[in-house]
Write an enzyme that holds these catalytic residues in place. Structure first.
Site, PDB file in Angstrom:
ATOM      1  N   ARG A  49      -9.720   2.298  -6.747  1.00  0.00           N
ATOM      2  CA  ARG A  49     -10.929   2.044  -6.410  1.00  0.00           C
ATOM      3  C   ARG A  49     -11.788   3.219  -5.996  1.00  0.00           C
ATOM      4  O   ARG A  49     -11.125   4.294  -5.634  1.00  0.00           O
ATOM      5  CB  ARG A  49     -10.888   1.408  -5.036  1.00  0.00           C
TER       6      ARG A  49
ATOM      7  N   HIS B 194       0.965  -1.138   0.119  1.00  0.00           N
ATOM      8  CA  HIS B 194      -0.058  -0.050   0.065  1.00  0.00           C
ATOM      9  C   HIS B 194       0.787   1.394   0.119  1.00  0.00           C
ATOM     10  O   HIS B 194       0.415   2.182   0.279  1.00  0.00           O
ATOM     11  CB  HIS B 194      -1.105  -0.070   1.059  1.00  0.00           C
TER      12      HIS B 194
ATOM     13  N   SER C 290     -14.688   0.799   2.968  1.00  0.00           N
ATOM     14  CA  SER C 290     -13.976  -0.263   3.472  1.00  0.00           C
ATOM     15  C   SER C 290     -12.922   0.097   4.518  1.00  0.00           C
ATOM     16  O   SER C 290     -12.717  -0.819   5.579  1.00  0.00           O
ATOM     17  CB  SER C 290     -13.226  -0.717   2.247  1.00  0.00           C
TER      18      SER C 290
END
Length: 126
Positions: free
Chosen positions: A25, A3, A33
């Site tokens: 996303r 990440h 999320s």
């Protein structure tokens, strides 16, 4: 898998020693999320409601670093041959097409005869 933002990737990775596959996303989905993920911890680096987390995402004040900067760093690399960028939504819409695009960008010539079977959920051959 990482990440990390682009600037924190190892120099060899940024320079093209391996393929970078970056999946973006929808920011709303990322926020929801992250909110559910963080609710599972006794201690969380982000406190507050989902609306507060959403505002923190917009302001760039989340524990994992500014979301928009993260996206921008990878987006600026999109024309490099070792960087493949796609969206989660596109993968959900057309996974076989995404796999074909990734294969093309990797200069891999693989037979596509098994792709239709694979895309229907059949186990992939080993």
């Amino acid at each position: 898998m990482t990440h990390l933002p682009f600037v924190l990737l190892p120099r060899d990775v940024r320079g093209g020693k391996c393929k970078i596959v970056y999946v973006m996303r929808n920011p709303k989905d990322v926020t929801v999320s992250m909110h559910h993920f963080l609710k599972g911890f006794t201690w969380s680096p982000q406190e507050g409601s989902i609306l507060e987390l959403g505002q923190q995402m917009i302001d760039g004040n989340v524990f994992c670093g500014p979301y928009w900067t993260h996206l921008q760093q990878f987006w600026e690399q999109r024309h490099k041959p070792h960087v493949f960028i796609n969206t989660f939504e596109q993968m959900k819409k057309d996974l076989p097409g995404t796999v074909r695009a990734l294969a093309r960008s990797s200069a891999r010539n693989r037979p596509t005869s098994r792709w239709s079977r694979w895309s229907r959920g059949a186990p992939s051959p080993r």
